[in-house]
Design a protein around this motif. Structure first.
Motif, PDB file in Angstrom:
ATOM      1  N   CYS A  23     -40.671  22.891  76.772  1.00  0.00           N
ATOM      2  CA  CYS A  23     -41.897  23.634  76.475  1.00  0.00           C
ATOM      3  C   CYS A  23     -43.077  22.808  76.977  1.00  0.00           C
ATOM      4  O   CYS A  23     -43.145  21.602  76.730  1.00  0.00           O
ATOM      5  N   ASN A  69     -44.142  18.981  76.361  1.00  0.00           N
ATOM      6  CA  ASN A  69     -44.480  18.883  74.942  1.00  0.00           C
ATOM      7  C   ASN A  69     -43.230  18.772  74.080  1.00  0.00           C
ATOM      8  O   ASN A  69     -43.251  18.111  73.038  1.00  0.00           O
ATOM      9  N   SER A  70     -42.170  19.432  74.497  1.00  0.00           N
ATOM     10  CA  SER A  70     -40.904  19.333  73.758  1.00  0.00           C
ATOM     11  C   SER A  70     -39.761  19.657  74.702  1.00  0.00           C
ATOM     12  O   SER A  70     -39.964  20.091  75.839  1.00  0.00           O
ATOM     13  N   THR A  72     -35.848  18.311  76.422  1.00  0.00           N
ATOM     14  CA  THR A  72     -35.338  17.096  77.050  1.00  0.00           C
ATOM     15  C   THR A  72     -35.052  17.330  78.528  1.00  0.00           C
ATOM     16  O   THR A  72     -34.685  18.431  78.946  1.00  0.00           O
ATOM     17  N   LYS A  81     -37.415  10.668  78.503  1.00  0.00           N
ATOM     18  CA  LYS A  81     -38.490  10.505  77.518  1.00  0.00           C
ATOM     19  C   LYS A  81     -38.551   9.059  77.038  1.00  0.00           C
ATOM     20  O   LYS A  81     -37.545   8.462  76.660  1.00  0.00           O
TER      21      LYS A  81
END
Length: 269
Positions: A23, A69-70, A72, A81
């Motif tokens: 996202c 934002n979110s 993987t 990340k």
């Protein structure tokens, strides 16, 4: 021109890139709502879609220039990340990127631009660096009598080939091409598509192409992920996607340009 031996045909293998539930938002604007896809070793994979669908943003996230934002993203099995600088440099060493507008250093000529990654990441002597750079420039079909020209002296097609030479100079395992045929006339775009096919054959590269060029999609890709409405609308071969019943996918592939590109592809086959 250097004679390049043909490499054995590369078979599609394990997933080198895994994107899961990504996202991405910029303020209140949602670019990716829930994007998931896999890119396998040895394939030419395209990320396609209309303007503003988030193709280049996803590319920048995969190559660690942006963080979603979110969700993987894993490359070579490594979660991207929160990487430390050393691990991030090691991952960058295994990929090559040709940016849309070349991103060449304006103060360096073509051969110096291609030498730059070798100077930064290797301990090779100057003579060997120069010879490797010239070999990679030759692979791209760039005119060798122009290697001392500066970026502002090059045509659009020449800039793209110079940028491509720099992208492959460190022998990457994955090559990323951002809108490689944008701004090119049809003849130059077709020649660049031919070059992509040759490089896959010669070097056995895994390639990820961001494009909205339907001719390129039909000609060079093994699989395509079509983005729209913040998600992946469909993934498959061009033939599979063109037969989809999804109205958004049909709109993309069955407009006048889509039909013309498909007819061109079939006539060449």
């Amino acid at each position: 021109m250097i004679d390049i031996p043909t490499a054995p045909t590369t078979t599609i293998g394990e997933a080198l890139i895994e994107v899961r539930h990504v996202c991405t938002r910029f303020g209140s604007a949602v670019v990716h709502e829930d994007v998931s896809l896999d890119i396998y070793q040895g394939e030419v994979f395209a990320i396609a879609g209309g303007n503003g669908c988030g193709k280049s943003t996803l590319l920048r996230e995969i190559i660690l220039l942006l963080e979603p934002n979110s969700g993987t993203i894993r490359i070579f099995g490594q979660d991207t990340k929160g990487l430390n600088a050393k691990t991030e440099r090691a991952l960058h060493r295994r990929i090559g990127v040709m940016f849309q507008h070349g991103a060449l250093f304006s103060s360096l000529n073509v051969v110096e631009n291609v030498e730059a990654p070798l100077r930064e990441h290797t301990d090779l002597n100057k003579r060997l660096i120069h010879e490797i750079a010239l070999m990679k420039i030759s692979l791209t079909g760039f005119p060798m009598n122009s290697v001392t020209k500066f970026p502002n002296e090059l045509s659009g097609g020449m800039r793209k080939r110079a940028s491509l030479a720099r992208a492959i100079v460190l022998d990457p395992e994955i090559l990323f091409l951002d809108e490689p045929t944008s701004g090119l006339d049809p003849i130059s775009a077709g020649a660049f598509d031919d070059l992509v096919q040759q490089l896959k054959e010669w070097l056995g590269l895994t390639m990820v192409i961001v494009t909205h060029d339907l001719d390129s999609l039909w000609k060079v890709t093994d699989r395509v992920a079509l983005l729209g409405n913040g998600r992946v609308l469909g993934t498959g071969t061009m033939e599979e996607l063109s037969q989809s019943d999804d109205p958004l996918i049909r709109e993309y592939f069955h407009g006048p340009r889509g039909r013309a590109a498909r007819e061109q592809a079939w006539s060449q086959k």
